[in-house]
Motif scaffolding. Structure first.
Motif, short mmCIF file in Angstrom:
data_model
loop_
_atom_site.label_atom_id
_atom_site.label_comp_id
_atom_site.label_asym_id
_atom_site.label_seq_id
_atom_site.Cartn_x
_atom_site.Cartn_y
_atom_site.Cartn_z
N TYR A 32 0.84 -1.20 0.00
CA TYR A 32 0.00 0.00 0.00
C TYR A 32 0.87 1.25 0.00
N ASP A 33 0.32 2.36 -0.51
CA ASP A 33 1.15 3.53 -0.79
C ASP A 33 1.73 4.20 0.45
N SER A 34 1.06 4.11 1.59
CA SER A 34 1.64 4.74 2.79
C SER A 34 2.90 4.02 3.24
N PHE A 35 3.03 2.75 2.91
CA PHE A 35 4.24 1.99 3.25
C PHE A 35 5.42 2.45 2.39
N THR A 36 5.15 2.79 1.12
CA THR A 36 6.23 3.16 0.20
C THR A 36 6.51 4.65 0.16
N SER A 37 5.70 5.46 0.82
CA SER A 37 5.88 6.92 0.78
C SER A 37 7.20 7.32 1.43
N ASP A 38 7.61 8.55 1.22
CA ASP A 38 8.88 9.04 1.77
C ASP A 38 8.92 8.91 3.28
N TRP A 39 7.76 9.08 3.93
CA TRP A 39 7.72 8.99 5.39
C TRP A 39 7.36 7.59 5.88
N GLY A 40 7.12 6.68 4.97
CA GLY A 40 6.73 5.32 5.33
C GLY A 40 7.93 4.43 5.67
N ALA A 41 7.62 3.21 6.08
CA ALA A 41 8.67 2.26 6.47
C ALA A 41 9.41 1.71 5.26
N GLY A 42 8.73 1.64 4.13
CA GLY A 42 9.26 0.95 2.96
C GLY A 42 10.66 1.36 2.53
N PRO A 43 10.92 2.66 2.32
CA PRO A 43 12.25 3.06 1.85
C PRO A 43 13.38 2.67 2.80
N LYS A 44 13.16 2.77 4.10
CA LYS A 44 14.20 2.42 5.07
C LYS A 44 14.40 0.91 5.16
N VAL A 45 13.29 0.17 5.06
CA VAL A 45 13.40 -1.29 5.06
C VAL A 45 14.15 -1.75 3.82
N LYS A 46 13.84 -1.15 2.69
CA LYS A 46 14.52 -1.47 1.41
C LYS A 46 16.02 -1.19 1.53
N GLN A 47 16.37 -0.02 2.06
CA GLN A 47 17.78 0.36 2.18
C GLN A 47 18.54 -0.62 3.08
N ALA A 48 17.96 -0.93 4.23
CA ALA A 48 18.62 -1.83 5.18
C ALA A 48 18.74 -3.25 4.60
N PHE A 49 17.69 -3.69 3.91
CA PHE A 49 17.70 -5.03 3.32
C PHE A 49 18.75 -5.14 2.22
N GLU A 50 18.80 -4.14 1.34
CA GLU A 50 19.75 -4.19 0.22
C GLU A 50 21.20 -4.05 0.68
#
Length: 334
Positions: A32-50
């Protein structure tokens, strides 16, 4: 000399095989879009995972809500480009199982800590929360003490979410039909409609409208005031505690069956590490699902909430949800 040449050739072939087996792999994640937004968890989870898995690349495909997301995956079926679906919840669990779109994961479930023991190894919890109505203590001096009081209090302007498109709105649907009997719930919806400002498509727009002062209370989560406290230094927001008990939402991720993607397996396991959990709970403003300490404020609030009573919603079926949505629609159009 021949021996040396043979050895070098063998090493070269082995190196080639290793390189061939260690190429970059993309994990397509529908969420969902709130997860991937700039303030969401998605970008930080992606960065840490990669950073941890350099050969794995995360590609988020966002949708406006959890409901829209699940409908899209069912429409695409086994032809979907998703490797992982992140944004299902316990109220669509039976329907998700019946779709046969998802496959078991290899995550160690003994790491989990939820109000009820989780044994399903296909659908993985990554956070959970309890629904509540959030209000401003400076404006609402006498908050409702029960769901029935909220329904009957016409002095309170209410905003909630559409249960057809929002998992939060679906939570209220379940709450209403658990507290009220079958012959009472239609009247309760009509009563609530008298002082409902709007029914929004998703959580983001409805909560934003509440913060602008368009309503006295908004359907959200017990954890929502914690966001204002931690990130805005505001102590004026609070969440209701209703006498009838809480309704719990568990957010879930699942692997698409037949998609052989090793990076997707790594990502599923990464979701329940302390590192990922900290990013998820602070951005999603939900509770962690693991036993290990994640963030002191969320850990403490989780401990308090687990002492409260929960309504039993385990028997809610897809057929019941469809029936309740139809009744809600019919009632509001009368």
């Amino acid at each position: 000399m021949k021996k040396t040449t043979l050895i070098l050739t063998a090493l070269s072939l082995c190196a080639g095989t290793v390189l061939a087996n260690h190429h970059e792999e993309t994990v397509n994640i529908y969420t969902y879009d709130s997860f991937t937004s700039d303030w969401g968890a998605g970008p930080k989870v992606k960065q840490a995972f990669e950073q941890q898995f350099p050969l794995c690349k995360v590609n988020y495909v966002p949708f406006e809500s959890g409901g829209t997301l699940f409908n899209r995956v069912r429409l695409e079926g086994h032809k979907t480009k998703a490797d992982i679906v992140l944004g299902l919840d316990n109220f669509v669990l039976d329907e998700a199982k019946k779709s046969h779109l998802f496959d078991a994961n290899n995550v160690d479930l003994s790491k989990l800590s939820l109000p009820n023991q989780w044994t399903d190894n296909t659908f993985l919890p990554y956070d959970f929360g309890t629904y509540a109505f959030v209000y401003d203590k400076n404006k609402v001096k006498n908050p409702p003490k029960s769901l029935k009081e909220l329904v009957e209090r016409e002095d309170l302007r209410v905003i909630y979410q559409d249960p057809r498109t929002s998992s939060v709105g679906r939570g209220l649907l379940v709450w209403m039909n658990t507290v009220y009997s079958a012959d009472q719930v239609a009247q309760a919806w009509q009563q609530l409609a008298k002082h409902t400002v709007t029914v929004g498509k998703g959580w983001s727009d409805t909560y934003g409208a509440f913060l602008k002062g368009e309503a006295d209370v908004v359907l959200s989560y017990t954890t929502s005031p914690l966001y204002h406290q931690l990130f805005e230094n505001k102590e004026n927001y609070a969440a209701t505690t209703f006498a009838e008990g809480n309704v719990m939402q568990v957010e879930l991720a699942a692997r698409i069956a037949e998609h052989k993607n090793q990076c997707a397996d790594h990502f599923m396991d990464f979701l329940v590490t302390p590192e990922a959990q900290k990013q998820i709970v602070t951005a999603n403003v939900m509770f962690p699902v693991i036993q290990a300490p994640v963030e002191p404020h969320f850990d403490a609030l989780k401990e308090n909430v687990l002492k409260q009573s929960f309504l039993n919603t385990s028997n809610v079926s897809p057929e019941m949800l469809r029936s309740w949505i139809h009744q809600w629609q019919t009632t509001l159009t009368k």
